[in-house]
Design a protein around this motif. Structure first.
Motif, PDB file in Angstrom:
ATOM      1  N   ARG A 190      13.119  51.087  19.926  1.00 38.36           N
ATOM      2  CA  ARG A 190      11.954  51.176  20.812  1.00 38.36           C
ATOM      3  C   ARG A 190      11.576  52.631  20.981  1.00 38.36           C
ATOM      4  O   ARG A 190      12.438  53.467  21.296  1.00 38.36           O
ATOM      5  CB  ARG A 190      12.254  50.580  22.193  1.00 38.36           C
ATOM      6  CG  ARG A 190      12.518  49.101  22.138  1.00 38.36           C
ATOM      7  CD  ARG A 190      12.770  48.515  23.513  1.00 38.36           C
ATOM      8  NE  ARG A 190      13.206  47.135  23.348  1.00 38.36           N
ATOM      9  CZ  ARG A 190      13.533  46.314  24.336  1.00 38.36           C
ATOM     10  NH1 ARG A 190      13.474  46.731  25.581  1.00 38.36           N
ATOM     11  NH2 ARG A 190      13.910  45.078  24.094  1.00 38.36           N
ATOM     12  N   GLU A 192      10.719  54.650  23.162  1.00 42.49           N
ATOM     13  CA  GLU A 192      10.657  54.814  24.613  1.00 42.49           C
ATOM     14  C   GLU A 192       9.947  56.113  24.986  1.00 42.49           C
ATOM     15  O   GLU A 192      10.146  57.151  24.352  1.00 42.49           O
ATOM     16  CB  GLU A 192      12.081  54.856  25.196  1.00 42.49           C
ATOM     17  CG  GLU A 192      12.910  53.613  24.964  1.00 42.49           C
ATOM     18  CD  GLU A 192      12.655  52.528  26.010  1.00 42.49           C
ATOM     19  OE1 GLU A 192      11.814  52.744  26.909  1.00 42.49           O
ATOM     20  OE2 GLU A 192      13.300  51.470  25.913  1.00 42.49           O
ATOM     21  N   ARG A 201      19.303  54.833  27.939  1.00 47.35           N
ATOM     22  CA  ARG A 201      18.002  54.473  27.350  1.00 47.35           C
ATOM     23  C   ARG A 201      17.781  55.328  26.115  1.00 47.35           C
ATOM     24  O   ARG A 201      17.581  56.531  26.205  1.00 47.35           O
ATOM     25  CB  ARG A 201      16.866  54.695  28.354  1.00 47.35           C
ATOM     26  CG  ARG A 201      15.519  54.158  27.850  1.00 47.35           C
ATOM     27  CD  ARG A 201      14.400  54.363  28.845  1.00 47.35           C
ATOM     28  NE  ARG A 201      14.642  53.721  30.110  1.00 47.35           N
ATOM     29  CZ  ARG A 201      14.552  52.390  30.315  1.00 47.35           C
ATOM     30  NH1 ARG A 201      14.204  51.587  29.334  1.00 47.35           N
ATOM     31  NH2 ARG A 201      14.815  51.875  31.495  1.00 47.35           N
ATOM     32  N   THR A 202      17.868  54.709  24.959  1.00 45.65           N
ATOM     33  CA  THR A 202      17.745  55.440  23.700  1.00 45.65           C
ATOM     34  C   THR A 202      16.662  54.790  22.854  1.00 45.65           C
ATOM     35  O   THR A 202      16.126  53.739  23.218  1.00 45.65           O
ATOM     36  CB  THR A 202      19.087  55.389  22.938  1.00 45.65           C
ATOM     37  OG1 THR A 202      19.464  54.018  22.794  1.00 45.65           O
ATOM     38  CG2 THR A 202      20.176  56.129  23.684  1.00 45.65           C
ATOM     39  N   GLU A 274      19.708  47.922  34.988  1.00 46.75           N
ATOM     40  CA  GLU A 274      19.925  46.696  34.213  1.00 46.75           C
ATOM     41  C   GLU A 274      20.921  46.865  33.064  1.00 46.75           C
ATOM     42  O   GLU A 274      20.831  47.818  32.293  1.00 46.75           O
ATOM     43  CB  GLU A 274      18.565  46.256  33.646  1.00 46.75           C
ATOM     44  CG  GLU A 274      18.662  45.118  32.669  1.00 46.75           C
ATOM     45  CD  GLU A 274      17.300  44.683  32.124  1.00 46.75           C
ATOM     46  OE1 GLU A 274      16.275  44.976  32.754  1.00 46.75           O
ATOM     47  OE2 GLU A 274      17.287  44.049  31.052  1.00 46.75           O
ATOM     48  N   LEU A 275      21.836  45.887  32.970  1.00 43.85           N
ATOM     49  CA  LEU A 275      22.730  45.797  31.809  1.00 43.85           C
ATOM     50  C   LEU A 275      22.261  44.691  30.874  1.00 43.85           C
ATOM     51  O   LEU A 275      22.392  44.775  29.661  1.00 43.85           O
ATOM     52  CB  LEU A 275      24.136  45.403  32.255  1.00 43.85           C
ATOM     53  CG  LEU A 275      25.058  46.428  32.850  1.00 43.85           C
ATOM     54  CD1 LEU A 275      26.374  45.755  33.208  1.00 43.85           C
ATOM     55  CD2 LEU A 275      25.313  47.547  31.870  1.00 43.85           C
ATOM     56  N   SER A 316      20.302  38.452  27.181  1.00 42.31           N
ATOM     57  CA  SER A 316      20.051  39.619  26.337  1.00 42.31           C
ATOM     58  C   SER A 316      20.720  40.857  26.912  1.00 42.31           C
ATOM     59  O   SER A 316      20.286  41.412  27.918  1.00 42.31           O
ATOM     60  CB  SER A 316      18.535  39.827  26.241  1.00 42.31           C
ATOM     61  OG  SER A 316      18.252  41.004  25.554  1.00 42.31           O
ATOM     62  N   GLY A 318      22.653  44.755  26.423  1.00 39.67           N
ATOM     63  CA  GLY A 318      22.658  45.987  25.626  1.00 39.67           C
ATOM     64  C   GLY A 318      24.100  46.412  25.405  1.00 39.67           C
ATOM     65  O   GLY A 318      24.874  46.538  26.346  1.00 39.67           O
TER      66      GLY A 318
HETATM   67  P1  ATP Z   1      14.307  48.293  30.695  1.00 36.19           P
HETATM   68  O1  ATP Z   1      13.530  47.637  31.838  1.00 36.19           O
HETATM   69  O2  ATP Z   1      15.534  49.041  31.151  1.00 36.19           O
HETATM   70  O3  ATP Z   1      13.457  49.029  29.736  1.00 36.19           O
HETATM   71  P2  ATP Z   1      14.052  45.814  29.381  1.00 36.19           P
HETATM   72  O4  ATP Z   1      13.902  44.872  30.526  1.00 36.19           O
HETATM   73  O5  ATP Z   1      12.880  46.230  28.598  1.00 36.19           O
HETATM   74  O6  ATP Z   1      14.898  47.095  29.847  1.00 36.19           O
HETATM   75  P3  ATP Z   1      15.096  43.871  27.611  1.00 36.19           P
HETATM   76  O7  ATP Z   1      13.880  43.855  26.785  1.00 36.19           O
HETATM   77  O8  ATP Z   1      15.366  42.724  28.528  1.00 36.19           O
HETATM   78  O9  ATP Z   1      15.150  45.233  28.419  1.00 36.19           O
HETATM   79  O10 ATP Z   1      16.329  44.145  26.659  1.00 36.19           O
HETATM   80  C1  ATP Z   1      17.588  43.547  26.853  1.00 36.19           C
HETATM   81  C2  ATP Z   1      18.677  44.576  26.985  1.00 36.19           C
HETATM   82  O11 ATP Z   1      18.630  45.508  25.909  1.00 36.19           O
HETATM   83  C3  ATP Z   1      18.579  45.427  28.242  1.00 36.19           C
HETATM   84  O12 ATP Z   1      19.147  44.769  29.351  1.00 36.19           O
HETATM   85  C4  ATP Z   1      19.363  46.639  27.849  1.00 36.19           C
HETATM   86  O13 ATP Z   1      20.759  46.442  28.043  1.00 36.19           O
HETATM   87  C5  ATP Z   1      19.093  46.775  26.363  1.00 36.19           C
HETATM   88  N1  ATP Z   1      18.057  47.797  26.141  1.00 36.19           N
HETATM   89  C6  ATP Z   1      16.722  47.640  26.223  1.00 36.19           C
HETATM   90  N2  ATP Z   1      16.095  48.798  25.959  1.00 36.19           N
HETATM   91  C7  ATP Z   1      17.068  49.715  25.708  1.00 36.19           C
HETATM   92  C8  ATP Z   1      17.053  51.103  25.370  1.00 36.19           C
HETATM   93  N3  ATP Z   1      15.923  51.768  25.196  1.00 36.19           N
HETATM   94  N4  ATP Z   1      18.249  51.724  25.186  1.00 36.19           N
HETATM   95  C9  ATP Z   1      19.411  51.055  25.331  1.00 36.19           C
HETATM   96  N5  ATP Z   1      19.476  49.749  25.653  1.00 36.19           N
HETATM   97  C10 ATP Z   1      18.328  49.078  25.838  1.00 36.19           C
END
Ligand code: ATP
Length: 447
Positions: A190, A192, A201-202, A274-275, A316, A318
């Motif tokens: 992603r 980000e 967040r990577t 969030e995990l 889902s 991470g």
């Molecule tokens: P956030 O709100 O923190 O951006 P998200 O709700 O977009 O997360 P999901 O799309 O539900 O996240 O993704 C499922 C899981 O993938 C997350 O709970 C997280 O553990 C992991 N994840 C999502 N984006 C990242 C990221 N940029 N870096 C590391 N882990 C991630």
């Protein structure tokens, strides 16, 4: 300094200590470090890859091996571009982006105070902010030699879609009946806007996702079951209960595909975050793929004699975030009376190295005996042989990387064949016969 500031700076120090330990002891390195690094990308070193593999193993065991209703999958990162139109990612996978015209910093509009957004005032320098614009988080590349719109493909931003498009392949080939699930671990990407907090967040990360296909009408029941199951898994890998909580999504937070959602959150040094997300995705995904692919993805349920598009409950998680939570949860500094020892109190199953084998001194046949023990353990566990430095220093080195047990060969070993077993957490020592070492470890390193 106020109480709150002190707490914040202690938390910041804790993060700094973890980041520094990770680098010093070979857990995590900045990607492309010799070139100055690349933002928000990290490499897992020799101990990091072990820890990460163990987390994935713990997930796979709980989700696939211990259950009768889940199959595994490993789908390709690159998928047909229409997948991302059907999934809604091309249209909806955007974050609102604002730029500061003065300091040029970039922010996610939903992550800065509302007041700043209203006044268009940069939270950093007070400069003027641009209007929010939509920024799609998917990385694009081209398939084949021609770089035009017709050859655009995306690096998957989640692993879930690989599961949906294989739904029929899996249930037909494995002769599955609903309800059943498909589990997958894999990389996601992603772009980000504001990555950070180390590996939290990577832009490239790994997900552990499971999609559970159910009969419409039973979806909320399964949703509740899965949210409990998943919470229990974090306790099982040793996360302290007080560090975990649920966050229920309100109507304004729900993703476009979800009818109900909970996050499992962990208290990181930078706050509750969030995990894992647990979503009731309804029949959105399979209906959309049916519509975009033209392929009938309905399922005939012979128990009730009806055809329907299955509902999906998604869990889902991470992998990298879990790993960071595991490190934060395990990190401890203990005053032994003589010194402060740093110890990672990792669940033995997750520990990168399960045991160290140490000759007390480098003479009188002790190294030979220790080496024999080390060799006998090696086919079964990741173990380490260390004969350098004082025994106290060697114990500390293992404490710092979370090795749960140290076996030491000393002068008594030469007489009666027993070795000491030192426990990482209590520092207590007991003696067992060298022939029992393997069984001892087998009993202790379980999940
Ligand atoms: P956030 O709100 O923190 O951006 P998200 O709700 O977009 O997360 P999901 O799309 O539900 O996240 O993704 C499922 C899981 O993938 C997350 O709970 C997280 O553990 C992991 N994840 C999502 N984006 C990242 C990221 N940029 N870096 C590391 N882990 C991630």
């Amino acid at each position: 300094m106020t109480k709150k500031n002190t707490a914040t700076s202690n938390q910041q120090q804790l993060m700094d200590k973890i980041v520094s330990l990770c680098k010093r002891r070979g857990f995590i390195f900045q990607s492309s470090e010799i070139y100055g690094g690349i933002n928000a990308c990290w490499d897992y070193g020799p101990l990091g890859v072990e820890l990460k593999n163990n987390i994935k193993q713990a997930w796979w065991r709980a989700m696939v091996y211990e259950r009768d209703d889940i199959e595994g999958l490993d789908a390709a990162v690159l998928m047909h571009p229409k997948v991302w139109e059907a999934s809604g990612h091309v249209e909806n996978f955007t974050d609102p982006l604002v730029d500061c015209k003065s300091c040029k910093l970039r922010f996610r509009a939903d992550q800065i105070p509302e007041e700043n957004l209203k006044l268009k005032k940069c939270p950093e320098c007070g400069g003027e902010l641009t209007e929010p614009r939509k920024f799609n988080l998917m990385f694009k590349t081209f398939m084949g030699p021609v770089e035009d719109e017709a050859h655009v493909v995306y690096l998957r931003p989640e692993t879930a879609q690989g599961i949906y498009v294989n739904f029929e392949n899996v249930y037909v080939s494995m002769r599955r009946k609903i309800p059943f699930g498909i589990a997958q671990i894999g990389k996601a990407f992603r772009n980000e806007i504001t990555p950070g907090n180390f590996i939290f967040r990577t832009r490239e990360f790994e997900q552990m996702e499971m999609q559970y296909f159910v009969r419409p009408g039973t979806d909320m029941e399964w949703f509740e079951k899965w949210r409990e199951e998943r919470f229990k898994w974090y306790l099982r890998i040793g996360i302290k209960p007080e560090k975990l909580r649920f966050h229920q999504h309100g109507p304004d937070e729900l993703a476009h595909y979800a009818s109900a959602a909970y996050d499992i959150q962990f208290e990181f040094p930078f706050g509750w975050q969030e995990l894992e997300g647990i979503h009731n995705r309804t029949d959105y995904d399979l209906s959309r793929h049916q519509q975009y692919s033209g392929k009938d993805l309905s399922y005939f349920d012979d128990e009730i004699g009806q055809k329907y598009i299955p509902y999906i409950i998604e869990t889902s998680a991470g992998c990298d975030r879990t790993l960071l939570a595991v490190l934060v949860n395990a990190y401890d500094e203990e005053d032994t009376g003589k010194e402060i020892r740093t110890v990672l109190r990792l669940h033995p199953f997750l520990a990168p190295i399960k045991a160290a084998v140490l000759p007390l001194v480098n003479r009188e046949n002790m190294p030979q005996i220790a080496w024999e023990i080390y060799k006998s353990l090696k086919p079964h566990f990741k173990v380490f042989y260390d004969d350098s430095g004082s025994i106290g220093r060697r114990y500390r080195r293992q404490d710092e990387i979370g090795t749960p047990f140290c076996f030491t060969v000393d002068s008594q070993t030469l007489q009666d064949g027993t070795v000491t077993v030192r426990d990482r957490d209590t520092m207590k020592q007991e003696r067992i016969h060298k022939s029992e070492v393997l069984d001892f470890l087998k009993e202790k390193i379980t999940f």
